[in-house]
Design a protein around this motif. Structure first.
Motif, PDB file in Angstrom:
ATOM      1  N   SER A 400       0.823  -1.206   0.000  1.00  0.00           N
ATOM      2  CA  SER A 400       0.000   0.000   0.000  1.00  0.00           C
ATOM      3  C   SER A 400       0.862   1.264   0.000  1.00  0.00           C
ATOM      4  O   SER A 400       1.819   1.370   0.778  1.00  0.00           O
ATOM      5  CB  SER A 400      -0.914   0.013   1.235  1.00  0.00           C
ATOM      6  OG  SER A 400      -1.513   1.280   1.396  1.00  0.00           O
ATOM      7  N   GLN A 402       0.205   4.000   1.197  1.00  0.00           N
ATOM      8  CA  GLN A 402       0.041   4.723   2.468  1.00  0.00           C
ATOM      9  C   GLN A 402       1.138   4.379   3.477  1.00  0.00           C
ATOM     10  O   GLN A 402       1.363   5.114   4.435  1.00  0.00           O
ATOM     11  CB  GLN A 402      -1.321   4.402   3.087  1.00  0.00           C
ATOM     12  CG  GLN A 402      -2.507   4.987   2.358  1.00  0.00           C
ATOM     13  CD  GLN A 402      -3.787   4.728   3.138  1.00  0.00           C
ATOM     14  OE1 GLN A 402      -3.781   4.610   4.363  1.00  0.00           O
ATOM     15  NE2 GLN A 402      -4.886   4.620   2.422  1.00  0.00           N
ATOM     16  N   ILE A 403       1.785   3.234   3.271  1.00  0.00           N
ATOM     17  CA  ILE A 403       2.802   2.783   4.226  1.00  0.00           C
ATOM     18  C   ILE A 403       4.031   3.677   4.131  1.00  0.00           C
ATOM     19  O   ILE A 403       4.556   3.923   3.046  1.00  0.00           O
ATOM     20  CB  ILE A 403       3.158   1.305   3.972  1.00  0.00           C
ATOM     21  CG1 ILE A 403       1.954   0.425   4.306  1.00  0.00           C
ATOM     22  CG2 ILE A 403       4.367   0.880   4.789  1.00  0.00           C
ATOM     23  CD1 ILE A 403       2.163  -1.042   4.057  1.00  0.00           C
ATOM     24  N   SER A 404       4.501   4.174   5.272  1.00  0.00           N
ATOM     25  CA  SER A 404       5.620   5.115   5.306  1.00  0.00           C
ATOM     26  C   SER A 404       6.930   4.443   4.913  1.00  0.00           C
ATOM     27  O   SER A 404       7.037   3.212   4.878  1.00  0.00           O
ATOM     28  CB  SER A 404       5.758   5.706   6.706  1.00  0.00           C
ATOM     29  OG  SER A 404       6.197   4.709   7.616  1.00  0.00           O
ATOM     30  N   ALA A 459       0.332   8.985  12.235  1.00  0.00           N
ATOM     31  CA  ALA A 459      -0.748   8.930  11.249  1.00  0.00           C
ATOM     32  C   ALA A 459      -1.246   7.504  11.077  1.00  0.00           C
ATOM     33  O   ALA A 459      -0.480   6.540  11.203  1.00  0.00           O
ATOM     34  CB  ALA A 459      -0.252   9.466   9.910  1.00  0.00           C
ATOM     35  N   ASP A 460      -2.534   7.379  10.807  1.00  0.00           N
ATOM     36  CA  ASP A 460      -3.134   6.066  10.560  1.00  0.00           C
ATOM     37  C   ASP A 460      -2.525   5.458   9.296  1.00  0.00           C
ATOM     38  O   ASP A 460      -2.253   6.169   8.329  1.00  0.00           O
ATOM     39  CB  ASP A 460      -4.648   6.220  10.399  1.00  0.00           C
ATOM     40  CG  ASP A 460      -5.356   4.884  10.490  1.00  0.00           C
ATOM     41  OD1 ASP A 460      -4.666   3.869  10.690  1.00  0.00           O
ATOM     42  OD2 ASP A 460      -6.593   4.868  10.370  1.00  0.00           O
ATOM     43  N   VAL A 461      -2.284   4.162   9.324  1.00  0.00           N
ATOM     44  CA  VAL A 461      -1.655   3.487   8.194  1.00  0.00           C
ATOM     45  C   VAL A 461      -2.497   2.292   7.778  1.00  0.00           C
ATOM     46  O   VAL A 461      -2.960   1.526   8.625  1.00  0.00           O
ATOM     47  CB  VAL A 461      -0.221   3.000   8.555  1.00  0.00           C
ATOM     48  CG1 VAL A 461       0.407   2.291   7.369  1.00  0.00           C
ATOM     49  CG2 VAL A 461       0.646   4.166   8.991  1.00  0.00           C
ATOM     50  N   ASN A 462      -2.673   2.139   6.492  1.00  0.00           N
ATOM     51  CA  ASN A 462      -3.384   0.980   5.960  1.00  0.00           C
ATOM     52  C   ASN A 462      -2.370  -0.096   5.604  1.00  0.00           C
ATOM     53  O   ASN A 462      -1.735  -0.040   4.548  1.00  0.00           O
ATOM     54  CB  ASN A 462      -4.201   1.385   4.729  1.00  0.00           C
ATOM     55  CG  ASN A 462      -4.899   0.185   4.094  1.00  0.00           C
ATOM     56  OD1 ASN A 462      -5.217  -0.786   4.780  1.00  0.00           O
ATOM     57  ND2 ASN A 462      -5.118   0.244   2.794  1.00  0.00           N
ATOM     58  N   GLU A 472      -6.965  -5.859  -3.109  1.00  0.00           N
ATOM     59  CA  GLU A 472      -6.269  -5.450  -1.890  1.00  0.00           C
ATOM     60  C   GLU A 472      -6.553  -6.420  -0.751  1.00  0.00           C
ATOM     61  O   GLU A 472      -7.697  -6.799  -0.515  1.00  0.00           O
ATOM     62  CB  GLU A 472      -6.698  -4.038  -1.479  1.00  0.00           C
ATOM     63  CG  GLU A 472      -5.916  -3.519  -0.274  1.00  0.00           C
ATOM     64  CD  GLU A 472      -6.260  -2.093   0.091  1.00  0.00           C
ATOM     65  OE1 GLU A 472      -5.576  -1.182  -0.415  1.00  0.00           O
ATOM     66  OE2 GLU A 472      -7.224  -1.887   0.862  1.00  0.00           O
TER      67      GLU A 472
END
Length: 692
Positions: A400, A402-404, A459-462, A472
């Motif tokens: 994803s 969104q993952i840092s 922050a929220d992470v998916n 997904e």
């Protein structure tokens, strides 16, 4: 010699040893396993019983003659003096005497110091300078009138580790094993019997090896006592060192600014901190700051100079509370010292092994089969540190967006490490890669989930990945699925600490940090009106499941129950059947009678014992109104496993009644023996179908 052991001995001839031999030869010698297996590898790396017996005697004689026990050090020193020369097995360390400009050796057990050693040997084996190394050394004695001179002379010294590695042979032999076989080979090499571990538990054991094959990998494992957390780091490899968490200082770990002497991270592949947990432990804040920088940037400072190192770090500690208690009142890092209970430090951890999922180690869990001489495997893993497998999933999956970056790096490092361990030759299938990727993501997600609880600014992470079809798949930790009633809530919000009955994982999955999905099928059924058709899936190592809560409501009111399961043959399977009948007893009125019919397959070798078990069950159940009967299917085509009631319910079981992992049935004081919900489950599925 089963088929796998024969294969190991054939493909890795001379590089494997029977793992129970270590205990046989160890006696009262306080030495790491890799030292003993080094010797066993010299004399017992065979499957020939006569050669093994001869080799064991040789190794025992070597240990008796050359290993230095502390309480016999005086006798050994006398032997050296009288003979003039003697070979010893001991742990030695070297330090620089800057006043005399010489290197001096200290023998740990022998108790002699200031033995001169040439600089060439020190340069060849720099670990002698930090932490000490187990060696085989020839020590001589030559008395001198010079008071400042030591009478002890070091003639030869050889660290106990392999001198040569044929990596191509290793890769070629690996390709001849299936993944399941290879995992069992590695588990046996660590010293455990793979029959006592499920797939997930085996992978957790192998994650402990990643620091040895992956540079700058930061691992943490917190869990109950007695699960073997420190075993790998103390016994497994000559390239790792285990130190007490309370003994760590900046000079010891990184660099001594006054002397310029490099610390442990400069010499060892893995530095493990034992007894790392403990809220009251005093910790140097400067150490935490330097450690944070090193774990993030692989570097540390010596005055104005920046130095780099590639040592991995493993943090091992005992938890003080149960998982649901921690989720209710704090978080899963609750046991750490206050200075390390720092979100910036914790964010640098790549994988969190849930130690509470790993069984307390019992005697029967140790292997008596063949595995690699651990020193050989340690050298292979060290060789793999130079390789990178982190992108081997990209052909099939995408993480994803969104993952840092930090989360992604952690996932990549774990994935790379597991791929090196399991597929050094490459060639993993899409399904195999998906399993490893999902497991790697879960270990990092466990860290991130707790950071959310500690610091709300994250922050929220998916945590999810997509396949080639752009489907997904979210990743969830087992504790998230097992305790949904308070996992996703803020600490203190949960009013009921009670565990949900049972902790069932449905085929649906709720998103990260969301409230529990109320549409998911409930596993707790309190009355007949609430019974419904549903399909439930359970994860390996999940607890809280029992026959009472899973099957009980569907069996209530039935007068005829038919159990079909071809694998009710040996003792523990018959015990499972007895426990299901106990559930039926609890569900019926005392004055009622219930007919229970079992259809199974007769055991080919122990049919008489099987009938004896059933007859005893029949006699016991008759007294409480259960008419138990059994029959054997002789068609040879029976594979289905299910329970059918005359009230119109069919319970389809993919594993039959065999849903629990092995536990010690003879331990009367273990909760897992007495209460099913305290046992770890195997992975299984149950479908409830209305058939009338």
């Amino acid at each position: 010699m089963n088929e796998l052991n024969q294969k190991i001995c054939s493909e890795f001839a001379g590089l494997v040893v029977r793992k129970d031999l270590v205990k046989t030869v160890k006696g009262n010698a306080i030495v790491p396993s890799y030292v003993l297996e080094y010797l066993l590898g010299q004399y017992c790396a065979t499957s020939d019983e006569a050669s093994i017996e001869s080799g064991i005697q040789t190794v025992k004689e070597i240990l008796a003659k050359h290993y230095v026990h502390r309480n016999e050090a005086g006798l050994i020193r006398s032997t050296i003096r009288e003979k003039g020369r003697h070979k010893v097995i001991d742990k030695v360390s070297v330090s620089l005497n800057d006043k005399k400009d010489v290197y001096e050796t200290e023998f740990s057990n022998l108790g002699i110091k200031k033995v001169l050693i040439d600089s060439g040997t020190v340069k060849k084996h720099p670990k002698l300078l930090v932490g000490g190394v187990w060696v085989i050394a020839d020590v001589e004695y030559d008395h001198t009138e010079d008071k400042d001179a030591s009478p002890w002379i070091l003639s030869t010294i050889k660290p106990i580790q392999m001198s040569h590695l044929d990596y191509d042979r290793y890769i070629g032999a690996r390709s001849k094993f299936s993944l399941d076989e290879w995992i069992d080979v590695l588990v046996q090499s660590i010293g455990f019997n793979p029959e006592f571990f499920g797939r997930r538990s085996k992978l957790m054991q192998l994650v402990r090896l990643i620091p040895f094959c992956e540079r700058n990998f930061n691992l943490i494992e917190l869990g109950p006592k007695g699960t073997g957390k420190s075993h790998i780091f103390s016994e497994f490899s000559p390239h790792g060192i285990l130190i007490s968490g309370g003994e760590v200082t900046v000079p010891k770990l990184f660099v001594n600014n006054s002397s310029g002497k490099l610390g442990l991270v400069g010499y060892w592949d893995t530095v493990a901190f034992d007894e790392f947990a403990g809220k009251q432990k005093k910790v140097d804040k400067a150490l935490v700051d330097i450690m944070k920088n090193y774990m993030a940037n692989k570097s540390f400072s010596r005055g104005v100079e920046m130095l780099g190192a590639d040592a991995s770090m493993a943090f091992i500690g005992n938890t003080e509370h149960s998982v649901p208690y921690m989720l209710k009142h704090s978080d899963l890092f609750d046991a750490l010292p206050e200075k390390f209970y720092d979100s910036a430090f914790l964010d640098r951890l790549h994988f969190y092994i849930p130690g509470w999922e790993i069984d307390i180690i019992r005697g029967e869990m140790f292997s008596s089969s063949y595995g690699f001489v651990v020193d050989y495997l340690a050298e292979v893993l060290r060789h793999l540190r130079n390789q990178d497998y982190s992108d081997h999933y990209s052909e099939y999956f995408k993480i994803s967006p969104q993952i840092s970056t930090r989360d992604r790096d952690a996932i990549h490092k774990t994935f790379s490490g597991l791929m090196k361990i399991l597929f050094p030759q490459g060639g993993a299938s899409e399904e195999e890669i998906e399993e490893i990727l999902k497991f790697s993501m879960e270990g990092r997600k466990r860290v991130k989930d707790q950071l959310f609880r500690i610091d709300s600014t994250y922050a929220d992470v998916n945590f999810a990945y997509t396949d080639k079809a752009n489907k997904e798949t979210p990743v969830q930790t087992l504790e998230e699925l097992q305790y949904p009633n308070y996992f996703n809530k803020t600490v203190g919000d949960v009013t009921d600490i009670g565990m949900p009955e049972p902790e069932v994982i449905s085929s649906q999955e709720s998103p990260n940090k969301a409230q529990p999905n109320t549409d998911e099928p409930s596993a707790t059924v309190n009355d007949e009106a609430a019974l419904k058709e549903q399909h439930l899936t359970f994860s390996e190592n999940q607890r809280g499941v029992s026959y009472d809560s899973l099957f009980g409501p569907y069996l209530k009111g039935a007068k005829l129950i038919t159990i079909t399961d071809p694998y009710i043959r040996i003792f523990y399977q018959a015990k499972n059947l007895m426990e299901l009948l106990e559930t039926i007893v609890k569900q019926k009125a005392e004055e009622d009678e219930v007919v229970v019919s079992l259809v199974t397959v007769e055991d080919e070798f122990k049919g008489e014992q099987q009938r004896e078990h059933f007859d005893k069950i029949q006699s016991s159940m008759f007294a409480v109104g259960i008419k138990f009967a059994y029959s054997f299917d002789t068609s040879g085509s029976q594979h289905a496993r299910h329970i059918i009631t005359d009230t119109g319910w069919k319970v389809s079981l993919d594993r039959g009644l065999d849903i629990f992992q092995q536990y010690d049935v003879n331990d009367a004081f273990s909760l897992s023996t007495r209460l099913q919900k305290h046992r770890s489950c195997k992975q299984f599925e149950v479908t409830f179908i209305k058939v009338e």
